[in-house]
Design a protein around this motif. Structure first.
Motif, short mmCIF file in Angstrom:
data_model
loop_
_atom_site.label_atom_id
_atom_site.label_comp_id
_atom_site.label_asym_id
_atom_site.label_seq_id
_atom_site.Cartn_x
_atom_site.Cartn_y
_atom_site.Cartn_z
N ALA A 232 0.78 -1.07 -0.02
CA ALA A 232 0.16 0.16 0.20
C ALA A 232 0.83 1.18 0.17
CB ALA A 232 -0.98 0.07 1.20
N GLY A 233 0.97 1.92 0.91
CA GLY A 233 1.99 2.91 1.25
C GLY A 233 3.23 2.59 1.35
N GLY A 234 3.71 1.32 1.87
CA GLY A 234 5.10 0.96 1.83
C GLY A 234 5.64 1.55 3.00
N THR A 235 4.91 2.41 3.96
CA THR A 235 5.72 2.82 4.99
C THR A 235 6.26 1.95 6.27
OG1 THR A 235 3.80 3.65 6.25
CG2 THR A 235 4.86 5.30 4.37
N ASP A 236 5.73 0.66 6.06
CA ASP A 236 6.16 -0.24 6.94
C ASP A 236 7.00 -1.15 6.02
OD1 ASP A 236 5.18 0.08 9.82
OD2 ASP A 236 3.24 -0.28 8.87
N VAL A 237 6.54 -1.70 4.82
CA VAL A 237 7.00 -2.89 4.04
C VAL A 237 8.48 -2.28 3.55
CG1 VAL A 237 7.00 -3.72 1.73
CG2 VAL A 237 4.78 -3.77 3.24
N THR B 136 -1.60 4.37 4.84
CA THR B 136 -3.21 3.99 4.75
C THR B 136 -3.31 3.37 6.12
OG1 THR B 136 -2.22 1.83 3.92
CG2 THR B 136 -2.44 3.69 2.54
N ASN C 26 -1.60 0.21 8.28
CA ASN C 26 -1.71 0.33 9.65
C ASN C 26 -2.10 -1.17 10.34
OD1 ASN C 26 -2.56 2.41 12.24
ND2 ASN C 26 -0.52 1.83 11.76
N ASP D 38 -1.85 3.38 15.62
CA ASP D 38 -2.46 4.25 15.91
C ASP D 38 -3.89 4.40 15.39
OD1 ASP D 38 -0.97 6.05 18.05
OD2 ASP D 38 0.21 6.39 16.02
#
Ligand SMILES: Cc1cc2nc3c(=O)[nH]c(=O)nc-3n(C[C@H](O)[C@H](O)[C@H](O)COP(=O)(O)OP(=O)(O)OC[C@H]3O[C@@H](n4cnc5c(N)ncnc54)[C@H](O)[C@@H]3O)c2cc1C
Lengths: 752, 288
Positions: free
Chosen positions: B27-32, B107, B111, B120
């Motif tokens: 998705a946003g990739g902010t974890d991946v 996203t 999350n 959060d």
């Protein structure tokens, strides 16, 4: 040093021109450590110990070496045989042992092997192919536990001559100083407070990780590009660790993204060179943030006992302190500095201080702005605050009453020359912040702070161009805006505009040895050398004018950028501007340049006073700093904006250290929070506007009166914030950081 | 690593069902991408769902409920004024994630599926009664958000299942929600405790409530005892104290670098009270 050239009226000094590196930095053109590459370059990566303390039984690199992208693997065997010596005398050995482990891994993150491969990814993956057999040993990471009789011994024989008989082998240096009779002094006191304090290790937190590009041939000739506060120390150390001649290694300092003391030694540089020598290709290494936290110098952590006696009128009758600092698995924790600085702001009849340098299974501590001083100030100034409170005295008045001044015998020995502590306290008292009303839940704290400042080996060259512009070469990496300050000082002497002077950080092949950009020494020492080098050029300019006018050189003086006859008797000539002289210097005697080198000794100690307001949420223990004022003696502010920046930066880093930054170790001795997410450095929105007041009490040891300002600013914050928080919360906070869980627990203890 | 950018959820599901090794949806990739770069998780298959039609849409349905595409970002949610008017707590929770840069990518779905107990937006979604549509090899199913996480980093989604929509209930009359988290700093930190409260009033009296706690147990919790403590009350001091006690009692936290057991347990109660007051005021029609 002759100071016949003292000056107090200025044209350029004290103005605030644009920084010369500004455009490069905002456009991304500036080249930092990781921005350099070379044809055929390889990427290095370092394998690190997962254990806090372990014997390295065996390292099998064969699988990594067989990897098709791997061009070299190194271990300790690929470095020079550097002799071991106790204490700091064996510093090259200490650095080598830190750069690449020998028989034992001494902390979580200690380098044990390294590879160079054709891509950064391949290098990272190849590390997984190296097999290390460890025999895990008992570890210790806490300073008090490391001194206890049953603590595991990190290295026998590391203690130097200063350590008294019978101490644990982990105690490697001992310091004791003071004067008077403290017992007699305590007997005179109306109130004595004795208490213990603890601070955790914090990291300098520079945004730019360590990065370098090294090239070393089998002929022993090399080139190194790196982010560093001192490329000569990098040159000297790398040469020693690799067994090559110092002069054969040319080191260039990159633009630097913060150092704060942490980039005054080497970590990856010798590794890149060793890999390069083996692979015969340039090797680049860039640390990850986690490597920076695990393997580069944080501060020491400290455990301290302070006892102060005060009379009813606020006079301190006696003061003593014991300061135990752990600096990782190597000698070097600045227990001596902590001890010497702790009581330095005060004019004391009876004072005694003891400092311990203790080893533990943590990374080798590195300098961090005024190394050792902030912790001691935290302990001492907390006790003074408590004494003031109990005796009903104003904390600024009490400090004024006891303040050191010119002629005071410092707690660490010498007598002070002209100093500006009283002036900072008077400015604090007069500042509207000091009397501004506080809201419920808020508290105010103040603290003084001291730092020695340093001179150090310095060499500067200045060359004039035909068009009348000047290039100045200094050897101290610009970590705080020194290029602007140097240009201002050169402009002041030459009498040409600031914009016409380009300042470059010269490489090691261009100038003589320059000590590191540390000890708040750059504006002082490189500044002094710049002034002298510019004077040297001015002498030559005057000679050329004298020759042209055919009068003795003594009859020519330099004024507003022109040679002029020194008086009516010298003759009637129009002023000769610098550019007119340089225009045909090739024909009148050759290029004109100025030069100066020395180890100046008049750095001039520096004091500051901070005022802090803090607000504590009693239900969650969360603190916000609502107002902050830094008052510090700069001697003479060459570029005031940069001076204010140093003041504000010290306060910002101090807020982090006081409230949330800490090295957190698990039971297993591993660092738990090696990323910025969990190592809680303040973010911009955590900070209030930090107000500054520049006090100028000229340093007699500098032609323009400069005192270094880079370090003193981090000395008062821990104490000033702790005093503010303690006053807001109604409970004395004796352990840093004052994180919300600690404050909430203290509030509960207090109420329960 | 294989990278795919399917045009439909059915295709995404089929790709995931047939993949071997480690699969991640992007998705946003902010974890991946962060986990990839820091050598924590290197997927064998990466399925980018952002190229599927409509994944950025934020739609208000005829009945007042909302459907969000799975790639709708935090920034897109915050910029949607009507969504924020209906569900201010949920939008604020999402908005707390990361920085401006992260907000442009992160996203709700990511999350949730990253499976962090400290995520959060998840307590806020649970309190709001949000469900997700899950597309799998055998078609679609609707799952309550509280049934998705099963432990740190783990979800109840089966191999080949992908979330294809987020369904937020209609706000309805006299309702309000709020989310508060505790962090030692002001931003760029991970919740030490998170509390979401969603409630509805009849006059001054609370008639419905959902309370969810984050970062105090292996998964985000929906705490019925908290709801019971305030339902039937006008959120007087006794009800607030009962709420705090129920919140603290529900905590099953760990001691770690981010906070202690005692601290988390205590602060869960404090934040529950504070969040309930905000939700109550919003239900009363006060604009935050
Ligand atoms: C600097 C920074 C700060 C952060 N701050 C916070 C914070 O304050 N609070 C917080 O909660 N988080 C924070 N995060 C974490 C992260 O930003 C959030 O978890 C974010 O919501 C993840 O969303 P994403 O779209 O980027 O997910 P991605 O990284 O794309 O995916 C995350 C997970 O979700 C799965 N996934 C994605 N889409 C689907 C789908 N459609 N179906 C099934 N599974 C799917 C992926 O396989 C992966 O496992 C932060 C991250 C960074 C980098």
């Amino acid at each position: 040093m002759a100071l016949d050239d003292r000056k107090s009226e200025f044209t350029f000094v004290g103005t605030r021109p644009d920084r010369p590196d500004g455009l490069d930095k905002v456009t991304g053109r500036a080249k930092f450590g990781a921005d350099m590459s070379a044809p055929g370059m390889l990427h290095g990566a370092i394998l690190r110990s997962p254990h806090a303390h372990a014997r390295i039984v065996k390292i099998d690199t064969s699988k990594a070496e067989a990897h098709k992208d791997v061009k070299a693997v190194v271990t300790r065997a690929d470095f020079a045989d550097v002799p071991f010596k106790p204490g700091l005398e064996g510093e090259f050995w200490n650095v080598l042992e830190n750069v690449m482990a020998g028989e034992k891994a001494l902390y979580d993150g200690h380098a044990v092997a390294a590879v160079a491969a054709s891509s950064a990814l391949a290098a990272r993956d190849a590390l997984k192919l190296i097999e290390v057999e460890y025999e895990v040993l008992p570890h210790v990471t806490d300073v008090d536990k490391a001194m206890a009789p049953d603590a595991p011994v990190i290295r026998e024989g590391a203690a130097d001559y200063s350590v008294p008989e019978g101490m644990h082998p982990n105690v490697v240096r001992y310091h004791e100083s003071g004067h008077g009779d403290v017992e007699a002094g305590f007997a005179e006191a109306d109130l004595i407070i004795e208490d213990s304090f603890v601070t955790e290790a914090t990291h300098q937190g520079y945004i730019e990780p360590h990065a370098c590009l090294g090239m070393l041939g089998n002929d022993g000739k090399g080139e190194l590009w790196c982010t560093t506060q001192g490329h000569w120390i990098a040159q000297k150390t790398c040469a020693a660790l690799l067994g090559i001649e110092t002069s054969q290694l040319r080191v260039t300092a990159s633009e630097i993204g913060g150092g704060f003391g942490g980039k005054t030694t080497v970590f990856i540089e010798p590794v890149a060179l060793a890999l390069s020598r083996k692979a015969n290709r340039p090797v680049k290494i860039v640390m990850t943030r986690s490597e920076v936290f695990r393997a580069t110098g944080p501060t020491a952590s400290a455990s301290m006992d302070v006892k102060i006696g005060m009379k009813k009128d606020g006079t301190i009758s006696a003061a003593q302190g014991v300061f135990r600092l752990q600096g990782g698995a190597f000698p070097g924790a600045p227990g001596d500095m902590t001890a010497m600085c702790a009581f330095a702001p005060y004019n004391l009849t009876n004072v005694k201080q003891i400092g311990y340098d203790v080893m533990s299974n943590r990374p080798k501590q590195a300098a961090y702005r005024a190394p050792g001083a902030p912790m001691g100030a935290f302990a001492v100034e907390s006790v003074i605050d408590e004494l003031c409170k109990k005796l009903g005295l104003d904390p600024v008045d009490v400090r004024l009453k006891n303040a050191a001044h010119e002629g005071t015998k410092a707690s660490y020995g010498p007598r002070y020359e002209r100093i500006g502590l009283v002036e900072t306290l008077e400015a604090a008292k007069a500042h509207p912040h000091y009397t501004a009303p506080l809201k419920p839940g808020q508290g105010r704290g103040i603290s003084c702070g001291f730092w020695f400042n340093h001179g150090g080996e310095t060499s500067v060259s200045l060359a004039l161009s035909e068009d009348g512009s000047a290039q100045l070469m200094v050897g101290t990496p610009d970590i705080g805006g020194s290029r602007a300050s140097m240009a201002l000082m050169a402009a002041e002497v030459l009498g040409i505009p600031y914009e016409n002077i380009r300042v470059t950080i010269a490489d090691t092949a261009t100038l003589g040895y320059n000590d590191v950009s540390h000890g708040s020494r750059v504006t002082y020492a490189s500044g002094l050398a710049t002034i002298k080098a510019a004077k040297h050029a001015v002498e030559k300019l005057c000679e050329r004018a004298a020759a042209k006018w055919d009068i003795p050189v003594e009859a020519v003086k330099w004024e507003n950028g022109c040679a002029v006859p020194s008086g009516p008797n010298a003759g009637d000539f129009d002023p000769m501007p610098l550019a007119d002289i340089t225009a045909d210097m090739g024909r009148t005697g050759g290029p004109i340049s100025g030069h100066f080198e020395a180890t100046p000794e008049g750095a001039g100690v520096s004091f500051g006073t901070h005022i802090v307001d803090a607000e504590v949420d009693p239900e969650t223990g969360k603190t916000s700093i609502t107002r902050y004022t830094v008052i510090q003696d700069a001697g003479k502010a060459i570029h005031p904006t940069y001076v204010e920046g140093q003041f504000q930066g010290g306060a910002a880093q101090g807020i982090g250290w006081a409230l949330n930054e800490e090295y957190i170790y698990g039971e297993d001795g591993r660092l738990q929070n090696s990323i910025f997410l969990d190592y809680r450095i303040p973010v911009a929105s955590d900070l209030p506007m930090i107000d500054t007041v520049i006090v100028e009490v000229p340093n007699p040891g500098h032609p323009f009166g400069v005192r270094g300002v880079g370090e003193t600013g981090i000395v008062p914050p821990l104490a000033a914030i702790a005093n503010a928080v303690s006053n807001a919360a109604g409970v004395r906070m004796k352990q840093l950081p004052m994180s919300p869980p600690r404050i909430l627990a203290a509030l509960k203890d207090n109420n329960g | 690593m294989n990278y795919h950018s399917p045009a439909s959820f059915a295709e995404a599901s089929a790709l995931a069902a047939n993949a071997t090794g480690i699969t991640r949806f992007l998705a946003g990739g902010t974890d991946v991408l962060v986990q990839l770069r820091s050598d924590v998780v290197t997927p064998d298959t990466l399925i980018d769902i952002k190229k599927i039609d409509g994944v950025h849409d934020i739609t208000r349905n005829a009945d007042g409920s909302w459907t969000l595409g799975v790639a709708a970002t935090g920034a897109e949610m915050t910029e949607h004024a009507d969504l924020g008017r209906d569900w201010p707590g949920l939008v604020e929770a999402m908005d707390l994630i990361g920085s401006t840069q992260v907000q442009g990518r992160a996203t709700l779905t990511g999350n949730l599926c990253n499976g962090s107990p400290a995520a959060d937006s998840v307590p806020a979604m649970i309190a709001a009664g949000v469900t997700v549509t899950v597309t799998g090899p055998s078609g679609d199913r609707e799952v309550a958000v509280e049934d998705v996480p099963t432990g740190p980093g783990k979800t109840s989604l089966a191999k080949g299942e992908v979330i294809s929509a987020i369904n937020i209930p209609a706000r309805g009359e006299n309702g309000g929600d709020a989310y508060l988290r505790f962090i030692p700093r002001t931003e760029m930190d991970i919740a030490v405790v998170g509390v979401a409260v969603n409630l509805r009033l009849d006059g001054d009296i609370i008639t419905e409530a959902r309370v969810s706690l984050g970062a105090v147990a292996p998964t985000v919790l929906l705490v019925e005892d908290c709801a019971k403590a305030i339902i039937g009350s006008a959120l007087d001091d006794a009800a607030l104290d009962a709420l705090a006690a129920a919140a603290s009692a529900a905590c099953n936290p760990i001691d770690d670098k981010r906070g202690t057991i005692a601290f988390r347990t205590e602060v869960a109660g404090v934040l529950a009270k504070r969040a309930a007051k905000i939700a109550y005021a919003r239900a009363k029609g006060e604009q935050a």
